[in-house]
Scaffold this motif. Sequence first.
Motif, mmCIF file in Angstrom:
data_model
loop_
_atom_site.group_PDB
_atom_site.id
_atom_site.type_symbol
_atom_site.label_atom_id
_atom_site.label_comp_id
_atom_site.label_asym_id
_atom_site.label_seq_id
_atom_site.Cartn_x
_atom_site.Cartn_y
_atom_site.Cartn_z
ATOM 1 N N ARG A 97 61.502 74.412 -70.441
ATOM 2 C CA ARG A 97 61.335 75.554 -69.575
ATOM 3 C C ARG A 97 59.982 75.516 -69.038
ATOM 4 O O ARG A 97 59.800 75.816 -67.840
ATOM 5 C CB ARG A 97 61.549 76.855 -70.372
ATOM 6 N N LYS A 98 59.068 75.502 -69.822
ATOM 7 C CA LYS A 98 57.650 75.215 -69.294
ATOM 8 C C LYS A 98 57.343 74.119 -68.180
ATOM 9 O O LYS A 98 56.714 73.974 -67.318
ATOM 10 C CB LYS A 98 56.405 75.211 -70.455
ATOM 11 N N MET A 99 57.835 72.880 -68.943
ATOM 12 C CA MET A 99 57.805 71.761 -68.101
ATOM 13 C C MET A 99 58.569 71.788 -66.941
ATOM 14 O O MET A 99 58.013 71.128 -65.659
ATOM 15 C CB MET A 99 58.162 70.500 -68.951
ATOM 16 N N TYR A 100 59.839 72.458 -66.812
ATOM 17 C CA TYR A 100 60.582 72.312 -65.754
ATOM 18 C C TYR A 100 59.895 73.038 -64.336
ATOM 19 O O TYR A 100 59.908 72.635 -63.223
ATOM 20 C CB TYR A 100 61.692 73.319 -66.068
ATOM 21 N N ARG A 101 58.787 73.977 -64.704
ATOM 22 C CA ARG A 101 58.218 74.716 -63.523
ATOM 23 C C ARG A 101 57.494 73.573 -62.645
ATOM 24 O O ARG A 101 57.429 73.649 -61.625
ATOM 25 C CB ARG A 101 57.034 75.578 -64.143
ATOM 26 N N TYR A 102 57.008 72.548 -63.369
ATOM 27 C CA TYR A 102 55.873 71.563 -62.824
ATOM 28 C C TYR A 102 56.826 70.354 -62.442
ATOM 29 O O TYR A 102 56.352 69.778 -61.327
ATOM 30 C CB TYR A 102 54.964 71.074 -63.923
#
Length: 512
Positions: free
Chosen positions: A100-105
């Motif tokens: 979820r955190k990586m998806y932002r980027y």
Amino acid sequence: MNFITKLLKIIFTRAFICIFGILLQILYLLSLFWEIGTLYSYSFFLFQAIGVIISFFIVNSELNPSYKIAWIMTILTLPIFGVMIYIFFGYSRSGDILRRKMYRYTSEESKKLTQNNKTTNRFSDENDSARKQADYLSKFGGYPIYDKTDTKYFPTGEEKFEAMKEELEKAEKFIFLEYFIIHKGRMWSEVLDILVRKAQKGVDVRIIYDDIGCLLTLPYRYDKKLEKIGLKCRVFNKFRPILSAKMNRRDHRKILVIDGNTAFTGGVNLADEYINGFMKHGHWKDSAVMIKGQAVWSFTMMFLTMWSFLSGDDKPDYDNFYPSSSIVDENGFVLPFTDSPLDDEPVGKNVYINLVSSAQKYVYITTPYLIIDNEMQSALILAAKSGVDVKIITPHIPDKWYVHCVTRAYYKCLTKYGVRIYEYTPGFIHAKNLVSDDKFAVVGTINLDFRSLYLHFECAAWMYRTSCISDIKTDFTETLKKCEEITYEKCRNTNVFIRAGRMILRLLAPMM
């Protein structure tokens, strides 16, 4: 006195403390689980029941079949130990959090990676196999295909190092380095000297290194030391002495980007063994590729996305790093790509399978490890049965004896059906290359083992009809002259106890 001093220095190193802490936790949990499981007879059966339930869960999961077999065998054969290990390493919610955190980027990154229609129209005239591979990579690797990109292949770490220093000296705007291993020594010292000088002149220098990759090679809080001398630095997935599946995910990529116009990738880390500064495992054979032109933008975005992820930037600024206009006269196509353990898509493995399956004349592979699942094994065997010249070079001198034993466990089945295996007798081969039919090549960081294919962040350059493909093939054929062929007869004549040991290790290969 010298011995005691050396011993104390070892004991108080970060690596020793972390490893010692992990071992203490493992021993404590083993003793606790064993006591619970054996003190009360019903507890042992409880663990067996839990193991059966977990096994049903594993069977119905989307895990690779090789993973399923390894976990189920371990859990059902050693229920107390197997259940404990699976709880701490086999199943973790940390992957969902990181995803979820990586998806932002990555979603922000995709907006900056648009496909040039002129390139697409030009590429549409190529053969079906090339188009299908490029379509797959663009969709699941996340990056467009480029023309007007020059490629240069380096058959050794020494040649890459010299070219790297030459290009670093030309930097005027920014330098991005992302490496799995950085080790103090001649190679890093010379690179660091250039980076410091460039930073003093206003060049934006950023460094990413993997914490476990550098656990034994860099001092504690080395990133802070780099920051003090004017270099920006981030550490990927900092190692903590806590049992967690999160520690399995490593940044194995090797990327260097200079001013957005030049990029390097391949197997070469920033350590002296990669340039044969010393003989760690005999002669170290590695490779790299330098890219100039439009495709460098993808490597720039690879780095910036990881940098933003590690920095937690709310509004990452990518627009300041577009390359300056440059015209490169190259008729081939380049498609850089990454492979992430967070997207449930084994891009690296599928690229290799696609190239092996579509080969008409030959497919030549160099890899330090040959630990493959049934899909990859079947693709290699089917290609060989179909008359394709399939050759694979692996090391003769290992860097990890147990991994080399597993690699050799695959020789017998492959050679039986026509795949030809060679070991590089002067030492250790660390190159990760594939070349086929004088048309296709992949050079990058992807090993043919479960860690690279499923657990690590990786990167590579897929190339079609580029000028360096002939150089990659020539390097392979020249390297063959320094190799010993491992035939099916040699595999059959291996000591029965050695074969038994390899079989056991092969079973556990996905968990290594």
